[in-house]
Design a protein around this motif. Structure first.
Motif, short mmCIF file in Angstrom:
data_model
loop_
_atom_site.label_atom_id
_atom_site.label_comp_id
_atom_site.label_asym_id
_atom_site.label_seq_id
_atom_site.Cartn_x
_atom_site.Cartn_y
_atom_site.Cartn_z
N GLU A 88 0.87 -1.17 0.00
CA GLU A 88 0.00 0.00 0.00
C GLU A 88 0.91 1.21 0.00
O GLU A 88 1.63 1.47 0.96
N VAL A 89 0.92 1.93 -1.11
CA VAL A 89 1.87 3.02 -1.29
C VAL A 89 1.23 4.35 -0.91
O VAL A 89 0.19 4.73 -1.45
N GLU A 90 1.85 5.02 0.02
CA GLU A 90 1.45 6.39 0.33
C GLU A 90 2.34 7.32 -0.47
O GLU A 90 3.56 7.42 -0.23
N LEU A 91 1.77 7.99 -1.45
CA LEU A 91 2.53 8.92 -2.27
C LEU A 91 2.67 10.25 -1.54
O LEU A 91 1.69 10.80 -1.04
N VAL A 92 3.89 10.74 -1.51
CA VAL A 92 4.19 11.99 -0.81
C VAL A 92 4.82 12.96 -1.81
O VAL A 92 5.72 12.60 -2.56
N SER A 93 4.32 14.18 -1.83
CA SER A 93 4.87 15.20 -2.71
C SER A 93 5.87 16.06 -1.94
O SER A 93 5.56 16.56 -0.86
N THR A 94 7.04 16.20 -2.50
CA THR A 94 8.06 17.03 -1.85
C THR A 94 8.94 17.68 -2.91
O THR A 94 9.20 17.09 -3.96
N GLN A 95 9.40 18.87 -2.63
CA GLN A 95 10.34 19.54 -3.51
C GLN A 95 11.78 19.21 -3.13
O GLN A 95 12.71 19.56 -3.85
N ASN A 96 11.98 18.55 -1.98
CA ASN A 96 13.32 18.24 -1.51
C ASN A 96 13.37 16.79 -1.01
O ASN A 96 13.24 16.53 0.18
N PRO A 97 13.54 15.83 -1.92
CA PRO A 97 13.51 14.42 -1.51
C PRO A 97 14.62 14.05 -0.54
O PRO A 97 14.42 13.18 0.32
N ILE A 98 15.78 14.68 -0.63
CA ILE A 98 16.88 14.36 0.28
C ILE A 98 16.50 14.72 1.71
O ILE A 98 16.67 13.94 2.65
N GLU A 99 15.96 15.90 1.88
CA GLU A 99 15.53 16.33 3.21
C GLU A 99 14.39 15.45 3.73
O GLU A 99 14.36 15.09 4.92
N ALA A 100 13.48 15.07 2.85
CA ALA A 100 12.37 14.21 3.26
C ALA A 100 12.87 12.85 3.72
O ALA A 100 12.35 12.26 4.67
N LEU A 101 13.89 12.34 3.05
CA LEU A 101 14.46 11.05 3.44
C LEU A 101 15.22 11.14 4.76
O LEU A 101 15.05 10.31 5.65
#
Length: 345
Positions: A88-101
């Motif tokens: 079950e994939v929760e899609l997340v929108s972010t402009q900064n994937p490194i920071e989100a990770l």
């Protein structure tokens, strides 16, 4: 920083704006057990219901690229490919994937290869786990009417998307290989996709680096022409990877393997069923269908669907970054990768 868009187990189509850049349930049917003579009807019904219940999906938080580069993932979720893997994939929108990770708000993300190299090289707890569906730069330098060559841009205004990005690398490289540098033009950050296209059509710039389908749209509408294709100039510059945080990799290796299988199954299905995928594309991206046809035809060769990461390409990418001053050293490739989970053919 992050905006949760929707859960991949839903069946709603993604609603995408042109400037930016889904999930059947995974059912496993068990047979009805034979009741023993001593079993009560209630006990038999309970056992039957338990055995036929669908397996519980495992949740994973994934940040695909915004815009058309991440659209096949949404398509694959709606086709049920991720649910087939038990996800079950929760899609997340972010402009900064490194920071989100690194903040552990997402588990896996699409990212520009260069951003991961620099961040991981400087100690961020992340690793490249796979290439994306394409790795060569699908970027185009387009110019307004009257400009016939890259050399004609001397003294003109040139849009480089986001300064310091891969698009900037391609813009400078194209200029350099035609005897120009960014000092020979007025060099501007004009954004990407729709914003970049608007900067050209409004006259803010004379040329800009841009993605499809805007390069094809410029040709169809007569607002611009393609002067250069990025991958002709930097054929080994690696542009897209899937990346995960180290803690998630250590604790959930099986989820990464499932996600990557579903990701490439989605990509391969879309490429093999192109007319079906184009219909989905046009439902979500409101653009001239003729531009979409032209864009798909032009970029078909880049749609490689190869999860392997070319180590020589990573070295070449770092050298280009170093030469342009986007990177201050060459990082050890072994420290950047964990490729145990890529799908085996």
């Amino acid at each position: 920083m992050l905006k949760r868009k929707w859960l991949g187990s839903g069946i709603l189509a993604a609603s995408l704006a042109l400037v930016l850049t889904a999930c059947g349930g995974g059912n496993t049917s068990g047979g009805t057990p034979s009741a023993s003579p001593a079993a009560s009807p209630a006990a038999s019904e309970s056992a039957s219901a338990t055995d036929s219940a669908p397996a519980e999906l495992q949740k994973i938080r994934y940040a695909p690229f915004n815009g058309v580069s991440g659209l096949v993932v949404r398509y694959g979720i709606e086709k049920g490919f991720f649910a087939e893997e038990g996800l079950e994939v929760e899609l997340v929108s972010t402009q900064n994937p490194i920071e989100a990770l690194t903040s552990k708000e997402v588990d896996v993300a699409d990212s520009a290869t260069t951003n991961v190299i620099v961040a991981a090289g400087k100690g961020a707890p992340i690793k490249i786990v796979s290439s994306m569906f394409r790795t060569k730069g699908p970027f185009y330098l387009i110019a307004r009417a009257g400009i016939e060559s890259v050399e004609d841009l001397k003294g003109k205004k040139v849009g480089a998307a986001v300064l310091g990005s891969g698009l900037d690398v391609y813009t400078q490289t194209i200029l350099n290989k035609h005897g120009l540098s960014k000092k020979d033009v007025t060099y501007l950050a004009t954004g990407v996709n729709e914003a970049a296209y608007a900067s050209l059509t409004s006259g803010q710039v004379d040329a800009t680096i841009i993605h499809e389908p805007f390069a094809s749209l410029a040709e169809i509408e007569g607002t611009g022409k393609i002067l250069a294709k990025g991958w002709d100039y930097l054929p080994t510059f690696h542009t897209g990877v899937l990346v995960s945080q180290n803690d998630f990799i250590d604790k959930n290796p099986e989820l990464l393997e499932k996600l990557l299988r579903a990701y490439f199954k989605s990509q391969e299905y879309a490429k093999s069923n192109l007319e079906e995928y184009k219909t989905y594309f046009l439902e979500n991206v409101k653009v001239d269908p003729a531009a979409v046809d032209k864009a798909f035809e032009r970029e078909f060769e880049l749609w490689e669907n190869n999860p392997d990461v070319d180590l020589n390409a990573l070295r070449d990418t770092q050298q280009v970054q170093l030469d342009l001053g986007f990177q201050d050293q060459i990082y050890d490739i072994d420290d950047l990768l964990d490729l145990r989970f890529i799908p085996k053919k």
